[in-house]
Design a protein around this motif. Structure first.
Motif: not given
Length: 148
Positions: A54, A34, A52, A103
């Motif tokens: 953050r 991530v 995906r 996130e």
């Protein structure tokens, strides 16, 4: 077959097994990595809609709007900002002007859909990119590590 040739084939076979093992590990890890972006870096990158990652920064003052279990707010690094939509209960430490990491994934409309929101856990926490932007803007209090 001579002993020298047997050792060569054993070495080649071992390297092949090692290569396959490394490829499998990297493949498994790529699904779980991530990445972290500030709003400015996110504007520079072209992140796929289903990826995906953050995003971190400060909750922009005056941008928090709650409607039932849905919260909309903007995350900024003082250069750029990104609108975030979160469905769920926000952390107790979540408030305007404070550090936050969300996130989730970016939609085709440019709105970040968060599955998880993390608020800062102490006065010294801040994503490095945001801290740098705050120092450049003059809003950083050096002794305390907080925002004015």
């Amino acid at each position: 077959m001579t002993p020298k040739r047997k050792r060569l084939w054993l070495l080649v076979g071992s390297l092949g097994v090692l290569g396959v093992s490394v490829a499998l590990v990297l493949s498994a890890l790529s699904d779980n990595i991530v990445f972290f972006y500030s709003p400015s870096r996110l504007a520079e990158k072209h992140v796929p809609a289903d990826r995906r990652f953050r995003i971190g920064g400060l909750v922009e003052t005056g941008s928090v709007h709650k409607d039932g279990s849905e919260a909309r707010f903007r995350v900024t690094d003082l250069n750029r900002s990104v609108e975030v939509v979160y469905r769920g209960i926000l952390p107790d430490l979540f408030r305007e002007g404070q550090g936050v990491v969300a996130e989730g994934s970016l939609g085709p409309d440019g709105i970040f859909s968060a599955q998880e929101v993390l608020a800062k856990h102490d006065e010294k926490y801040m994503p490095p990119e945001v801290a740098k932007a705050l120092k450049e803007s003059g809003r950083w209090q050096e002794g305390e590590g907080t925002v004015r």
